[in-house]
Scaffold this motif. Structure first.
Motif, PDB file in Angstrom:
ATOM      1  N   ILE A   1       0.790   4.097  -8.983  1.00  0.00           N
ATOM      2  CA  ILE A   1       1.327   3.471  -7.766  1.00  0.00           C
ATOM      3  C   ILE A   1       0.207   2.801  -6.978  1.00  0.00           C
ATOM      4  O   ILE A   1       0.335   1.656  -6.529  1.00  0.00           O
ATOM      5  CB  ILE A   1       2.037   4.526  -6.895  1.00  0.00           C
ATOM      6  CG1 ILE A   1       3.302   5.033  -7.594  1.00  0.00           C
ATOM      7  CG2 ILE A   1       2.392   3.940  -5.526  1.00  0.00           C
ATOM      8  CD1 ILE A   1       3.984   6.183  -6.880  1.00  0.00           C
ATOM      9  N   VAL A   2      -0.913   3.520  -6.799  1.00  0.00           N
ATOM     10  CA  VAL A   2      -2.047   2.971  -6.051  1.00  0.00           C
ATOM     11  C   VAL A   2      -2.592   1.722  -6.742  1.00  0.00           C
ATOM     12  O   VAL A   2      -2.906   0.721  -6.085  1.00  0.00           O
ATOM     13  CB  VAL A   2      -3.154   4.041  -5.897  1.00  0.00           C
ATOM     14  CG1 VAL A   2      -4.427   3.415  -5.329  1.00  0.00           C
ATOM     15  CG2 VAL A   2      -2.679   5.179  -5.016  1.00  0.00           C
TER      16      VAL A   2
ATOM     17  N   GLU B   1       0.329   7.596   1.488  1.00  0.00           N
ATOM     18  CA  GLU B   1       0.652   8.976   1.121  1.00  0.00           C
ATOM     19  C   GLU B   1       0.187   9.290  -0.301  1.00  0.00           C
ATOM     20  O   GLU B   1      -0.354  10.366  -0.574  1.00  0.00           O
ATOM     21  CB  GLU B   1       2.157   9.215   1.245  1.00  0.00           C
ATOM     22  CG  GLU B   1       2.556  10.663   0.966  1.00  0.00           C
ATOM     23  CD  GLU B   1       4.051  10.891   1.114  1.00  0.00           C
ATOM     24  OE1 GLU B   1       4.487  12.037   0.906  1.00  0.00           O
ATOM     25  OE2 GLU B   1       4.776   9.927   1.424  1.00  0.00           O
ATOM     26  N   ALA B   2       0.392   8.333  -1.222  1.00  0.00           N
ATOM     27  CA  ALA B   2      -0.051   8.539  -2.606  1.00  0.00           C
ATOM     28  C   ALA B   2      -1.565   8.684  -2.667  1.00  0.00           C
ATOM     29  O   ALA B   2      -2.097   9.526  -3.402  1.00  0.00           O
ATOM     30  CB  ALA B   2       0.400   7.371  -3.477  1.00  0.00           C
ATOM     31  N   GLU B   3      -2.282   7.870  -1.887  1.00  0.00           N
ATOM     32  CA  GLU B   3      -3.744   7.966  -1.853  1.00  0.00           C
ATOM     33  C   GLU B   3      -4.178   9.345  -1.351  1.00  0.00           C
ATOM     34  O   GLU B   3      -5.102   9.961  -1.904  1.00  0.00           O
ATOM     35  CB  GLU B   3      -4.316   6.862  -0.950  1.00  0.00           C
ATOM     36  CG  GLU B   3      -4.086   5.452  -1.480  1.00  0.00           C
ATOM     37  CD  GLU B   3      -4.707   4.389  -0.595  1.00  0.00           C
ATOM     38  OE1 GLU B   3      -5.440   4.767   0.360  1.00  0.00           O
ATOM     39  OE2 GLU B   3      -4.479   3.195  -0.838  1.00  0.00           O
TER      40      GLU B   3
ATOM     41  N   LYS C   1      -0.203  -1.286  -6.239  1.00  0.00           N
ATOM     42  CA  LYS C   1      -0.316  -1.844  -4.884  1.00  0.00           C
ATOM     43  C   LYS C   1      -1.609  -2.662  -4.752  1.00  0.00           C
ATOM     44  O   LYS C   1      -1.631  -3.713  -4.103  1.00  0.00           O
ATOM     45  CB  LYS C   1      -0.301  -0.729  -3.842  1.00  0.00           C
ATOM     46  CG  LYS C   1       0.960   0.135  -3.859  1.00  0.00           C
ATOM     47  CD  LYS C   1       2.212  -0.677  -3.609  1.00  0.00           C
ATOM     48  CE  LYS C   1       3.449   0.234  -3.585  1.00  0.00           C
ATOM     49  NZ  LYS C   1       4.706  -0.551  -3.461  1.00  0.00           N
TER      50      LYS C   1
ATOM     51  N   GLN D   1       0.846  -1.185   0.000  1.00  0.00           N
ATOM     52  CA  GLN D   1       0.000   0.000   0.000  1.00  0.00           C
ATOM     53  C   GLN D   1       0.889   1.245   0.000  1.00  0.00           C
ATOM     54  O   GLN D   1       2.074   1.170   0.289  1.00  0.00           O
ATOM     55  CB  GLN D   1      -0.952   0.023   1.203  1.00  0.00           C
ATOM     56  CG  GLN D   1      -0.383  -0.532   2.501  1.00  0.00           C
ATOM     57  CD  GLN D   1       0.653   0.347   3.161  1.00  0.00           C
ATOM     58  OE1 GLN D   1       0.577   1.558   3.075  1.00  0.00           O
ATOM     59  NE2 GLN D   1       1.626  -0.267   3.817  1.00  0.00           N
ATOM     60  N   ASN D   2       0.308   2.362  -0.371  1.00  0.00           N
ATOM     61  CA  ASN D   2       1.000   3.649  -0.322  1.00  0.00           C
ATOM     62  C   ASN D   2      -0.036   4.697   0.085  1.00  0.00           C
ATOM     63  O   ASN D   2      -0.708   5.280  -0.756  1.00  0.00           O
ATOM     64  CB  ASN D   2       1.630   3.995  -1.675  1.00  0.00           C
ATOM     65  CG  ASN D   2       2.602   5.165  -1.580  1.00  0.00           C
ATOM     66  OD1 ASN D   2       2.299   6.182  -0.946  1.00  0.00           O
ATOM     67  ND2 ASN D   2       3.763   5.028  -2.202  1.00  0.00           N
TER      68      ASN D   2
ATOM     69  N   TYR E   1      -6.455   1.620  -0.314  1.00  0.00           N
ATOM     70  CA  TYR E   1      -6.183   0.733   0.818  1.00  0.00           C
ATOM     71  C   TYR E   1      -6.996   1.129   2.051  1.00  0.00           C
ATOM     72  O   TYR E   1      -7.496   0.272   2.766  1.00  0.00           O
ATOM     73  CB  TYR E   1      -4.685   0.765   1.123  1.00  0.00           C
ATOM     74  CG  TYR E   1      -4.255  -0.090   2.287  1.00  0.00           C
ATOM     75  CD1 TYR E   1      -4.334  -1.471   2.217  1.00  0.00           C
ATOM     76  CD2 TYR E   1      -3.752   0.492   3.455  1.00  0.00           C
ATOM     77  CE1 TYR E   1      -3.929  -2.269   3.278  1.00  0.00           C
ATOM     78  CE2 TYR E   1      -3.337  -0.291   4.516  1.00  0.00           C
ATOM     79  CZ  TYR E   1      -3.434  -1.665   4.428  1.00  0.00           C
ATOM     80  OH  TYR E   1      -3.030  -2.444   5.473  1.00  0.00           O
TER      81      TYR E   1
ATOM     82  N   LEU F   1       0.910   8.938  -9.438  1.00  0.00           N
ATOM     83  CA  LEU F   1       0.472   8.447  -8.136  1.00  0.00           C
ATOM     84  C   LEU F   1      -0.650   7.419  -8.298  1.00  0.00           C
ATOM     85  O   LEU F   1      -0.718   6.436  -7.545  1.00  0.00           O
ATOM     86  CB  LEU F   1      -0.003   9.612  -7.271  1.00  0.00           C
ATOM     87  CG  LEU F   1       1.082  10.623  -6.870  1.00  0.00           C
ATOM     88  CD1 LEU F   1       0.480  11.798  -6.118  1.00  0.00           C
ATOM     89  CD2 LEU F   1       2.153   9.948  -6.006  1.00  0.00           C
TER      90      LEU F   1
END
Length: 456
Positions: free
Chosen positions: A114-115, A21-23, A118, A18-19, A50, A111
């Protein structure tokens, strides 16, 4: 902080991918710049976040955008309040903190990738956990469990493929098309793999990679025979492997048919063993020639899309390319349950044809799928099949690039002047013409053959 419940965290000893911060930056960026949601619309979905509160906030942003309303702090706050969700996501302070931690929405595309990545990893972990539990199901057959496991992984891969492509400027495919036309005109490449029937090739331009062809007809019209004829012609005209998946005939029955056609010895004599000396010689020559053909036959009685896809992918990995995949036939595939009147069977067929279409594109091959027709044909004076006669015709017609139907007048009218002839009716041809091609059908050899050439 409330996390998603998509995984059973008791079964894993590490924090899932998970990320957060990106969310947060994605959500804050959309509230900061309402136009930013257009860049992730249709790509990023609520379930991919997430944190549960992030799912709800993104759903609210999507809903506001669909209604052509602003996605700023005040609008989101009012929306969540109206649906009694503001407290559950952490209140106004949660929304304010998202804005405060965001400088701009300039990197929202990266971003989002990235989400999504994940999320795919969490889905893989979830599938692995479910497969782990499947392995302990000792009451089910192992092949059924393997199919279930493969289906779980296939669903993740299919979803990922559907979102991997992005729109491209017309200039790019134009260059590829022009280059392809030039190579065809120079004889460097063929426009398609010949079906072995030249009048049919004139209309459909042979077997085209990435296409799903549905070959349909009532029983005794010669569907399996046509599929077998197309398969051996494709193998010989391309020098590439062909795979036949047969749920109705065994591999020995297919071998008998091919031997009868090649040696010109009727099947009834092969089955009875009444073979003359000359015929033995013809059979020996036929066996030697057929042994050179790259035709692979799979007669698994319980064929599923997952197992079929896996076998085709392995064949492609081994040989580099497969020229044609034949399936005999759709309604006997194990994925399809009984029709309970709820439309379940139609949905299952639709899912199968969609997966086969994706397989054809992914493996750059042609998939030829046999399908039965409804009994309604028999109640009409004119027995020639129509597109509407396809069982669960909507989805089959939608996913197929070509729909070809077989009709033999002599089956219904014994004294017809068209005795020995078969009509190959192209009822759908995406991007091309339709029409009717007539072929000779030698029932004693279960073989279709060309008539004299016609012009179009």
């Amino acid at each position: 902080m409330q996390v998603t419940n998509e995984l059973d965290f008791r079964a894993i000893d590490r924090l899932p991918p998970q990320n957060i911060e990106a969310e947060e930056v994605i959500l804050g960026g959309i509230m900061l710049d309402p136009s930013a949601i257009i860049r992730v619309e249709g790509i990023l979905k609520p379930e991919m976040f997430y944190i549960s509160s992030h799912k709800h906030i993104f759903s609210a942003l999507e809903a506001l955008h669909r209604d052509n309303k602003p996605t700023d702090l005040l609008s989101v706050t009012n929306y969540l309040t109206d649906f009694d969700m503001l407290t559950s996501i952490g209140g106004r302070s949660k929304l304010a903190s998202l804005l405060e931690s965001t400088v701009s929405a300039i990197n929202i595309d990266a971003l989002a990738d990235i989400v999504i990545e994940k999320y795919r990893r969490r889905q893989l972990i979830k599938a692995a956990s479910e497969i782990y539990q499947l392995a302990y199901d000792t009451e089910s057959e192992i092949n059924h469990l393997l199919d279930c496991a493969e289906t779980k992984l296939l669903s993740i891969r299919t979803e990922a493929i559907s979102q991997e492509t992005e729109p491209v400027i017309l200039a790019e495919p134009l260059i590829n098309v022009f280059d392809n036309i030039e190579k065809i005109s120079q004889g460097l490449i063929k426009p398609g793999i010949s079906t072995g029937f030249y009048d049919l090739d004139l209309i459909i331009k042979g077997f085209q990679p990435g296409k799903l062809i549905t070959l349909a007809g009532r029983p005794a019209m010669g569907k399996s025979s046509m599929l077998g004829n197309m398969a051996i012609n494709a193998a010989r005209n391309s020098s590439q492997p062909v795979i036949l998946f047969s749920t109705e005939m065994t591999k020995e029955e297919w071998a008998m048919r091919y031997l009868s056609q090649e040696a010109r010895v009727e099947g009834i004599y092969l089955e009875s063993g009444r073979i003359s000396n000359d015929q033995w010689k013809d059979l020996a020559v036929a066996v030697e020639k057929l042994s050179q053909d790259k035709i692979y036959i799979d007669d698994s009685p319980k064929l599923t899309v997952a197992s079929l896809r896996s076998k085709v992918k392995r064949m492609v990995a081994k040989h580099g390319k497969v020229s044609m995949v034949g399936i005999d036939y759709l309604q006997l595939m194990a994925d399809i349950g009984g029709d309970d009147g709820s439309g379940k069977s139609a949905r299952q067929i639709g899912e199968i044809t969609r997966q086969l279409k994706l397989l054809a594109r992914e493996c750059n091959t042609t998939v030829v799928l046999l399908s039965q027709l409804n009994r309604g044909v028999e109640s009409r004076n004119n027995k020639r099949p129509l597109m509407s006669d396809l069982r669960e015709s909507g989805r089959i017609e939608e996913d197929s690039d070509l729909v070809i139907m077989l009709y033999r007048e002599e089956y219904y009218v014994l004294d017809t002047p068209d005795r020995g002839l078969a009509e190959v009716i192209i009822t759908k041809h995406r991007g091309g013409p339709t029409g009717i091609v007539k072929l000779l059908f030698e029932s004693q050899f279960t073989q279709f053959k060309n008539l004299k050439r016609t012009s179009y």
